[in-house]
Motif scaffolding. Structure first.
Motif, PDB file in Angstrom:
ATOM      1  N   SER A 253      -7.017  17.739   6.200  1.00 32.94           N
ATOM      2  CA  SER A 253      -6.519  16.776   5.205  1.00 32.94           C
ATOM      3  C   SER A 253      -5.028  16.499   5.354  1.00 32.94           C
ATOM      4  O   SER A 253      -4.550  15.441   4.976  1.00 32.94           O
ATOM      5  CB  SER A 253      -6.812  17.281   3.790  1.00 32.94           C
ATOM      6  OG  SER A 253      -6.191  18.538   3.578  1.00 32.94           O
ATOM      7  N   SER A 254      -4.298  17.461   5.920  1.00 34.57           N
ATOM      8  CA  SER A 254      -2.850  17.267   6.096  1.00 34.57           C
ATOM      9  C   SER A 254      -2.479  16.826   7.508  1.00 34.57           C
ATOM     10  O   SER A 254      -1.301  16.724   7.838  1.00 34.57           O
ATOM     11  CB  SER A 254      -2.107  18.571   5.756  1.00 34.57           C
ATOM     12  OG  SER A 254      -2.531  19.621   6.611  1.00 34.57           O
ATOM     13  N   SER A 255      -3.483  16.568   8.343  1.00 35.73           N
ATOM     14  CA  SER A 255      -3.219  16.175   9.731  1.00 35.73           C
ATOM     15  C   SER A 255      -2.580  14.784   9.787  1.00 35.73           C
ATOM     16  O   SER A 255      -2.730  13.979   8.858  1.00 35.73           O
ATOM     17  CB  SER A 255      -4.522  16.170  10.538  1.00 35.73           C
ATOM     18  OG  SER A 255      -5.395  15.148  10.033  1.00 35.73           O
ATOM     19  N   PRO A 256      -1.863  14.487  10.866  1.00 35.63           N
ATOM     20  CA  PRO A 256      -1.235  13.160  11.004  1.00 35.63           C
ATOM     21  C   PRO A 256      -2.233  12.007  10.882  1.00 35.63           C
ATOM     22  O   PRO A 256      -1.917  10.972  10.286  1.00 35.63           O
ATOM     23  CB  PRO A 256      -0.605  13.211  12.397  1.00 35.63           C
ATOM     24  CG  PRO A 256      -0.365  14.663  12.635  1.00 35.63           C
ATOM     25  CD  PRO A 256      -1.502  15.379  11.969  1.00 35.63           C
ATOM     26  N   GLN A 257      -3.445  12.202  11.449  1.00 37.29           N
ATOM     27  CA  GLN A 257      -4.423  11.129  11.380  1.00 37.29           C
ATOM     28  C   GLN A 257      -4.853  10.851   9.943  1.00 37.29           C
ATOM     29  O   GLN A 257      -4.990   9.693   9.539  1.00 37.29           O
ATOM     30  CB  GLN A 257      -5.650  11.484  12.224  1.00 37.29           C
ATOM     31  CG  GLN A 257      -6.674  10.366  12.304  1.00 37.29           C
ATOM     32  CD  GLN A 257      -6.069   9.050  12.791  1.00 37.29           C
ATOM     33  OE1 GLN A 257      -5.505   8.987  13.880  1.00 37.29           O
ATOM     34  NE2 GLN A 257      -6.183   7.997  11.974  1.00 37.29           N
ATOM     35  N   TRP A 258      -5.055  11.893   9.161  1.00 30.32           N
ATOM     36  CA  TRP A 258      -5.464  11.658   7.777  1.00 30.32           C
ATOM     37  C   TRP A 258      -4.297  11.201   6.905  1.00 30.32           C
ATOM     38  O   TRP A 258      -4.509  10.571   5.870  1.00 30.32           O
ATOM     39  CB  TRP A 258      -6.150  12.893   7.201  1.00 30.32           C
ATOM     40  CG  TRP A 258      -7.612  12.820   7.525  1.00 30.32           C
ATOM     41  CD1 TRP A 258      -8.244  13.406   8.583  1.00 30.32           C
ATOM     42  CD2 TRP A 258      -8.586  12.061   6.829  1.00 30.32           C
ATOM     43  NE1 TRP A 258      -9.572  13.067   8.604  1.00 30.32           N
ATOM     44  CE2 TRP A 258      -9.819  12.239   7.519  1.00 30.32           C
ATOM     45  CE3 TRP A 258      -8.578  11.250   5.710  1.00 30.32           C
ATOM     46  CZ2 TRP A 258     -11.008  11.639   7.130  1.00 30.32           C
ATOM     47  CZ3 TRP A 258      -9.753  10.661   5.310  1.00 30.32           C
ATOM     48  CH2 TRP A 258     -10.954  10.847   5.997  1.00 30.32           C
ATOM     49  N   GLN A 259      -3.098  11.473   7.296  1.00 32.91           N
ATOM     50  CA  GLN A 259      -1.949  10.885   6.614  1.00 32.91           C
ATOM     51  C   GLN A 259      -1.935   9.367   6.837  1.00 32.91           C
ATOM     52  O   GLN A 259      -1.632   8.588   5.927  1.00 32.91           O
ATOM     53  CB  GLN A 259      -0.638  11.508   7.122  1.00 32.91           C
ATOM     54  CG  GLN A 259      -0.449  12.966   6.745  1.00 32.91           C
ATOM     55  CD  GLN A 259      -0.495  13.211   5.250  1.00 32.91           C
ATOM     56  OE1 GLN A 259       0.116  12.485   4.465  1.00 32.91           O
ATOM     57  NE2 GLN A 259      -1.247  14.245   4.852  1.00 32.91           N
ATOM     58  N   LYS A 260      -2.325   8.962   8.059  1.00 33.58           N
ATOM     59  CA  LYS A 260      -2.446   7.527   8.346  1.00 33.58           C
ATOM     60  C   LYS A 260      -3.591   6.912   7.551  1.00 33.58           C
ATOM     61  O   LYS A 260      -3.482   5.784   7.056  1.00 33.58           O
ATOM     62  CB  LYS A 260      -2.671   7.311   9.844  1.00 33.58           C
ATOM     63  CG  LYS A 260      -1.479   7.651  10.722  1.00 33.58           C
ATOM     64  CD  LYS A 260      -1.798   7.393  12.188  1.00 33.58           C
ATOM     65  CE  LYS A 260      -0.601   7.730  13.073  1.00 33.58           C
ATOM     66  NZ  LYS A 260      -0.916   7.521  14.520  1.00 33.58           N
ATOM     67  N   ASN A 261      -4.696   7.668   7.427  1.00 33.68           N
ATOM     68  CA  ASN A 261      -5.827   7.163   6.654  1.00 33.68           C
ATOM     69  C   ASN A 261      -5.455   6.986   5.180  1.00 33.68           C
ATOM     70  O   ASN A 261      -5.894   6.030   4.527  1.00 33.68           O
ATOM     71  CB  ASN A 261      -7.016   8.116   6.783  1.00 33.68           C
ATOM     72  CG  ASN A 261      -7.670   8.050   8.159  1.00 33.68           C
ATOM     73  OD1 ASN A 261      -7.530   7.064   8.873  1.00 33.68           O
ATOM     74  ND2 ASN A 261      -8.370   9.121   8.534  1.00 33.68           N
ATOM     75  N   LYS A 262      -4.677   7.901   4.655  1.00 33.13           N
ATOM     76  CA  LYS A 262      -4.215   7.787   3.262  1.00 33.13           C
ATOM     77  C   LYS A 262      -3.360   6.533   3.086  1.00 33.13           C
ATOM     78  O   LYS A 262      -3.511   5.785   2.100  1.00 33.13           O
ATOM     79  CB  LYS A 262      -3.419   9.027   2.858  1.00 33.13           C
ATOM     80  CG  LYS A 262      -4.281  10.254   2.605  1.00 33.13           C
ATOM     81  CD  LYS A 262      -3.442  11.511   2.441  1.00 33.13           C
ATOM     82  CE  LYS A 262      -2.457  11.390   1.292  1.00 33.13           C
ATOM     83  NZ  LYS A 262      -1.687  12.635   1.108  1.00 33.13           N
ATOM     84  N   ALA A 263      -2.478   6.287   4.054  1.00 35.79           N
ATOM     85  CA  ALA A 263      -1.634   5.078   3.982  1.00 35.79           C
ATOM     86  C   ALA A 263      -2.493   3.823   4.086  1.00 35.79           C
ATOM     87  O   ALA A 263      -2.236   2.818   3.406  1.00 35.79           O
ATOM     88  CB  ALA A 263      -0.590   5.110   5.099  1.00 35.79           C
ATOM     89  N   LEU A 264      -3.527   3.886   4.941  1.00 38.18           N
ATOM     90  CA  LEU A 264      -4.442   2.746   5.090  1.00 38.18           C
ATOM     91  C   LEU A 264      -5.157   2.458   3.770  1.00 38.18           C
ATOM     92  O   LEU A 264      -5.277   1.298   3.343  1.00 38.18           O
ATOM     93  CB  LEU A 264      -5.458   3.043   6.188  1.00 38.18           C
ATOM     94  CG  LEU A 264      -6.537   1.980   6.427  1.00 38.18           C
ATOM     95  CD1 LEU A 264      -5.910   0.694   6.966  1.00 38.18           C
ATOM     96  CD2 LEU A 264      -7.596   2.498   7.397  1.00 38.18           C
ATOM     97  N   LEU A 265      -5.635   3.503   3.101  1.00 39.66           N
ATOM     98  CA  LEU A 265      -6.330   3.336   1.822  1.00 39.66           C
ATOM     99  C   LEU A 265      -5.413   2.795   0.733  1.00 39.66           C
ATOM    100  O   LEU A 265      -5.871   2.121  -0.192  1.00 39.66           O
ATOM    101  CB  LEU A 265      -6.918   4.680   1.379  1.00 39.66           C
ATOM    102  CG  LEU A 265      -8.152   5.153   2.141  1.00 39.66           C
ATOM    103  CD1 LEU A 265      -8.400   6.637   1.918  1.00 39.66           C
ATOM    104  CD2 LEU A 265      -9.366   4.331   1.725  1.00 39.66           C
ATOM    105  N   GLN A 266      -4.133   3.082   0.854  1.00 36.56           N
ATOM    106  CA  GLN A 266      -3.185   2.627  -0.174  1.00 36.56           C
ATOM    107  C   GLN A 266      -2.752   1.180   0.051  1.00 36.56           C
ATOM    108  O   GLN A 266      -2.378   0.497  -0.898  1.00 36.56           O
ATOM    109  CB  GLN A 266      -1.951   3.545  -0.179  1.00 36.56           C
ATOM    110  CG  GLN A 266      -1.055   3.345  -1.386  1.00 36.56           C
ATOM    111  CD  GLN A 266      -0.113   4.518  -1.607  1.00 36.56           C
ATOM    112  OE1 GLN A 266      -0.343   5.619  -1.104  1.00 36.56           O
ATOM    113  NE2 GLN A 266       0.953   4.294  -2.346  1.00 36.56           N
ATOM    114  N   ASP A 267      -2.845   0.704   1.292  1.00 37.67           N
ATOM    115  CA  ASP A 267      -2.360  -0.639   1.613  1.00 37.67           C
ATOM    116  C   ASP A 267      -3.475  -1.646   1.879  1.00 37.67           C
ATOM    117  O   ASP A 267      -3.197  -2.831   2.105  1.00 37.67           O
ATOM    118  CB  ASP A 267      -1.450  -0.594   2.855  1.00 37.67           C
ATOM    119  CG  ASP A 267      -0.197   0.236   2.615  1.00 37.67           C
ATOM    120  OD1 ASP A 267       0.220   0.339   1.443  1.00 37.67           O
ATOM    121  OD2 ASP A 267       0.341   0.801   3.589  1.00 37.67           O
ATOM    122  N   THR A 268      -4.732  -1.199   1.877  1.00 40.43           N
ATOM    123  CA  THR A 268      -5.864  -2.056   2.234  1.00 40.43           C
ATOM    124  C   THR A 268      -6.954  -1.901   1.180  1.00 40.43           C
ATOM    125  O   THR A 268      -7.169  -0.792   0.678  1.00 40.43           O
ATOM    126  CB  THR A 268      -6.429  -1.649   3.611  1.00 40.43           C
ATOM    127  OG1 THR A 268      -5.355  -1.562   4.557  1.00 40.43           O
ATOM    128  CG2 THR A 268      -7.444  -2.662   4.108  1.00 40.43           C
TER     129      THR A 268
END
Length: 284
Positions: A253-268
């Protein structure tokens, strides 16, 4: 040459003398009298035209009152002129409605309660899809007063009216109310699209305002379950203000890829973000 010149001068003098006699015999006064008679006739015609115009306006006002009150139109005859008057009355009524529509910023409005109030229709839409339409009736007598509406109870209509000072800025109030309604409709539609397009994603929790959305996701490589929470603290927006992802595998959950997924969910929009995550192999 001198004889010809003399005859020309004498001829001119004779013309002037005849013209002088004509003036003395009263030909000019007769012309003036005719001019006055013509002027009188023109004034009479103008008077008749104005009288007819006044009658037309009176009849139009009578017809408009009947139409606005949804009453049957009663006229003395069924002539072509009467039919024309009815059409003119309907046209002026339509112009008034269109003017109100323009003044109120494009909101559909109709007069109700014998012109004592206006009923506004606020349509909602998302990504080209027409969704629910809400109505609010406002008394136009001072002070303005919200009479009734069918807006969901979790949208604070009275509070928004006070915040936007509806007494002085009714358009500002309608704009703000429409913003809340369209954001709610968009969030609600996104939840619907998630359920329709992502059967592998489980919707664990949401609320009436659709300001909270909790999803259960599955990471395909390790078959790990992730709890994804989206919070929409700004009720005028359709995108979340905060996204959190939790799972037993903290490193995941704290990996770089899931940090990107969190940003994706917040902006899309959530249904589109999930589609991207599925295509890239991050969720089932």
């Amino acid at each position: 040459m001198e004889n010809v010149s003399a005859k020309g001068v004498l001829g001119h003098l004779s013309f002037l003398e005849a013209q002088s006699k004509q003036k003395k015999t009263g030909a000019q006064p007769q012309s003036r009298e005719q001019e006055l008679k013509t002027k009188v006739e023109e004034l009479k015609k103008e008077r008749d035209r104005l009288r007819a115009e006044i009658d037309v306006h009176k009849n139009l006002q009578k017809l408009r009152t009947s139409l606005d009150n949804n009453e049957d139109v009663e006229m003395d005859d069924d002539s072509e002129n009467t039919k024309l008057l009815i059409l003119m009355a309907k046209q002026t009524q339509l112009k008034d409605v269109l003017l109100a529509h323009h003044l109120m910023g494009g909101y559909d409005a109709i007069k109700t309660n014998q012109d004592k109030s206006l009923c506004f229709s606020l349509a909602t839409a998302y990504q080209g899809a027409i969704l629910d339409t809400y109505n609010i009736e406002i008394s136009v007598s001072q002070p303005l007063r919200i009479i009734r509406h069918n807006i969901p109870p979790f949208i604070p209509v009275k509070a928004l009216a006070e915040e936007t000072n509806v007494q002085k800025n009714i358009r500002g109030f309608l704009d703000t109310l429409s913003l809340h309604l369209n954001a709610f409709a968009a969030r609600k539609q996104q939840v619907k699209l998630v359920k329709e397009r992502h059967p592998s994603v489980e919707v664990l929790e949401t609320n009436a305002l659709c300001s909270l959305l909790v999803l259960m996701l599955t990471e395909p490589q390790t078959n790990t379950a992730l709890l994804c929470s989206l919070e929409y603290l700004d009720h005028t927006r359709s995108l979340p203000t905060r996204v959190s992802v939790q799972c037993e595998e903290t490193d995941l959950s704290s990996s770089p890829q899931w940090q990107k997924n969190k940003a994706l969910l917040q902006d899309t929009p959530v249904h589109e973000a999930l589609l991207i995550m599925r295509k890239t192999g991050h969720i089932n």
